[in-house]
Design an enzyme around this catalytic site. Structure first.
Site, PDB file in Angstrom:
ATOM      1  N   ARG A  11     -41.894 -48.842  31.973  1.00  0.00           N
ATOM      2  CA  ARG A  11     -40.557 -48.703  32.564  1.00  0.00           C
ATOM      3  C   ARG A  11     -39.644 -49.865  32.193  1.00  0.00           C
ATOM      4  NH1 ARG A  11     -43.504 -45.012  33.024  1.00  0.00           N
ATOM      5  NH2 ARG A  11     -43.492 -43.436  34.676  1.00  0.00           N
ATOM      6  N   ALA A  38     -40.084 -69.449  49.687  1.00  0.00           N
ATOM      7  CA  ALA A  38     -39.470 -68.119  49.684  1.00  0.00           C
ATOM      8  C   ALA A  38     -38.995 -67.735  48.284  1.00  0.00           C
ATOM      9  CB  ALA A  38     -38.290 -68.097  50.654  1.00  0.00           C
ATOM     10  N   LYS A  85     -50.308 -73.732  48.960  1.00  0.00           N
ATOM     11  CA  LYS A  85     -49.533 -72.585  48.461  1.00  0.00           C
ATOM     12  C   LYS A  85     -49.833 -72.299  46.999  1.00  0.00           C
ATOM     13  CE  LYS A  85     -45.763 -73.045  51.739  1.00  0.00           C
ATOM     14  NZ  LYS A  85     -44.313 -73.250  51.926  1.00  0.00           N
ATOM     15  N   ASP A 129     -37.004 -76.964  47.699  1.00  0.00           N
ATOM     16  CA  ASP A 129     -36.229 -76.871  48.934  1.00  0.00           C
ATOM     17  C   ASP A 129     -35.360 -78.103  49.157  1.00  0.00           C
ATOM     18  OD1 ASP A 129     -38.041 -78.815  49.540  1.00  0.00           O
ATOM     19  OD2 ASP A 129     -38.964 -77.787  51.237  1.00  0.00           O
ATOM     20  N   ASN A 130     -35.134 -78.909  48.118  1.00  0.00           N
ATOM     21  CA  ASN A 130     -34.336 -80.107  48.358  1.00  0.00           C
ATOM     22  C   ASN A 130     -33.618 -80.538  47.087  1.00  0.00           C
ATOM     23  OD1 ASN A 130     -35.916 -82.586  47.082  1.00  0.00           O
ATOM     24  ND2 ASN A 130     -37.407 -81.125  47.880  1.00  0.00           N
ATOM     25  N   GLU A 132     -32.965 -83.545  45.946  1.00  0.00           N
ATOM     26  CA  GLU A 132     -33.498 -84.638  45.154  1.00  0.00           C
ATOM     27  C   GLU A 132     -34.394 -84.116  44.035  1.00  0.00           C
ATOM     28  OE1 GLU A 132     -33.911 -88.055  47.667  1.00  0.00           O
ATOM     29  OE2 GLU A 132     -35.761 -88.393  46.545  1.00  0.00           O
ATOM     30  N   CYS A 170     -24.320 -78.441  33.655  1.00  0.00           N
ATOM     31  CA  CYS A 170     -25.608 -78.691  34.300  1.00  0.00           C
ATOM     32  C   CYS A 170     -25.378 -78.820  35.807  1.00  0.00           C
ATOM     33  CB  CYS A 170     -26.266 -79.939  33.721  1.00  0.00           C
ATOM     34  SG  CYS A 170     -25.580 -81.495  34.318  1.00  0.00           S
ATOM     35  N   CYS A 202     -32.755 -75.093  55.953  1.00  0.00           N
ATOM     36  CA  CYS A 202     -33.576 -74.000  56.486  1.00  0.00           C
ATOM     37  C   CYS A 202     -34.105 -74.379  57.871  1.00  0.00           C
ATOM     38  CB  CYS A 202     -34.747 -73.729  55.557  1.00  0.00           C
ATOM     39  SG  CYS A 202     -34.232 -73.379  53.876  1.00  0.00           S
ATOM     40  N   CYS A 262     -25.696 -84.719  31.643  1.00  0.00           N
ATOM     41  CA  CYS A 262     -25.726 -84.008  30.361  1.00  0.00           C
ATOM     42  C   CYS A 262     -24.819 -84.634  29.310  1.00  0.00           C
ATOM     43  CB  CYS A 262     -25.449 -82.520  30.554  1.00  0.00           C
ATOM     44  SG  CYS A 262     -23.767 -82.089  30.988  1.00  0.00           S
TER      45      CYS A 262
END
Ligand code: ZN
Length: 356
Positions: A11, A38, A85, A129-130, A132, A170, A202, A262
């Site tokens: 497909r 997530a 994880k 999630d951050n 930095e 960037c 979050c 950059c």
């Protein structure tokens, strides 16, 4: 392509922009996903199913019950076992597609190891999630001249930007240049202070699995476009979507002729000038990662058992309680102290139970 492989991806092969030639390219390609929450789980799921030949997934954390609402590769048993994880994702992805190579690495990405963790991969994908870590990935991608895709999500809103070093803007062009886009693009999980005065994370305003799914899907489509070599990538466009209001935006970000990263190749995150971040996004927790040491977790468990409560281990980590805190220690010497945001409490617990 053999008939079984052709059937499996039929497909996607029927989609004219990919075709059999594009599918062959995907099967021979690879990508590294940094962060497996997530965004990272949704992204890894899509790319493993699409037949990206090799995926490396790097994550520092372990599965908890509060992850299951949105982190689509994980199951209740992973949370019950407190599996890292990266380990849980590797297992699940191997079951989803045994024809691709999956490598989970339990590690905290920092300026010390970032280049080693992503070197050799033609594409770097943001599941962090951050800010930095994202600015670190931006520095690394430009330094290694490899495309990368930034993505972030909080509450019902998410944003993504494909960066091709030397060709497109960037992340520093978009968020450090002081343009209006800086506010627009910086108002999510910006607890690292990428923009001033914006504190939504979050942890404070929550996050919808649906929002992560939309942004991960856009990120996955961008990744596939890059890996099959099409020139139709949305590189340089900041794409955002709010699943609650239905508002969608796609804004071109121009390169900043004075960009630190950059243009001037001032890689301050890669060179370690930025302070290490201790408080984690999404939890009432502090991570201690200044101390690098290899720990014998079994021996540590025996040593501390008389003085702490509920000692449990699973071969990857050791967890115990010092009420009201809970400490999780990894073999590389990292520890996550849950129940506080106070780094001095976390450091003193670490010194007392693990060592100075
Ligand atoms: Zn730039």
């Amino acid at each position: 392509m053999d008939p079984t492989t052709y059937e499996r991806y039929s497909r996607q092969i029927l989609f004219s922009k990919i075709g059999e030639a594009g599918q062959q390219l995907l099967l021979g390609s690879s990508a590294v996903i940094v962060g497996c929450g997530a965004l990272g789980t949704a992204l890894a799921n899509l790319l493993a199913r699409a037949g990206v030949g090799k995926l490396r997934i790097v994550d520092r954390d372990f599965v908890e019950p509060s992850n299951l609402q949105r982190q689509t590769l994980f199951e209740e048993s992973d949370a019950a076992e407190a599996l890292p994880k990266a380990v849980a994702a590797e297992r699940r992805l191997r079951a989803i597609n045994s024809g691709v190579s999956i490598e989970g690495i339990v590690a905290d990405v920092s300026s010390r190891n970032a280049e080693d963790l992503v070197r050799g991969f033609p594409l770097i994908l943001d599941g962090t999630d951050n800010f930095e870590t994202r600015f670190l990935l931006n520095d690394v991608a430009i330094h290694l001249n490899v495309p990368w895709i930034y993505a972030a999500v909080v509450a019902s809103y998410g944003v993504t930007l494909t960066v091709r070093p030397g060709e497109t803007a960037c992340l520093a062009c978009a968020l450090e240049s002081g343009s209006s886009l800086a506010e627009n693009g910086g108002s999510h999980c910006s607890d690292a202070g990428a923009t001033s005065g914006v504190e939504d994370t979050c942890d404070t305003v929550g996050v919808l699995g649906a929002a992560a799914g939309v942004i991960a899907s856009i990120e996955a489509a961008e990744a596939i476009k890059i890996l099959v070599g099409t020139s139709e990538s949305a590189g340089g466009r900041l794409i955002s979507f709010d699943v609650w209001s239905g508002r969608f935006q796609s804004v071109r970000v121009t390169r900043d002729p004075k960009c630190r990263a950059c243009v001037h190749h001032d890689f301050k995150y890669l060179e370690g000038d930025a302070q290490p971040r201790l408080t984690m996004c999404g939890r009432d927790s502090v991570q201690i990662h200044e101390r690098r040491r290899q720990l014998d977790l079994a021996a540590l468990g025996k040593r501390i058992a008389p003085t702490v409560a509920e000692v449990r281990g699973n071969g990857y980590l050791l967890r115990f309680r010092i009420p009201p805190y809970e400490m999780t220690v990894f073999a590389d010497g990292r520890a996550i102290v849950k129940g506080t945001r106070d780094t001095s409490i976390a450091r003193s617990l670490y010194a007392r139970y693990i060592g100075a």
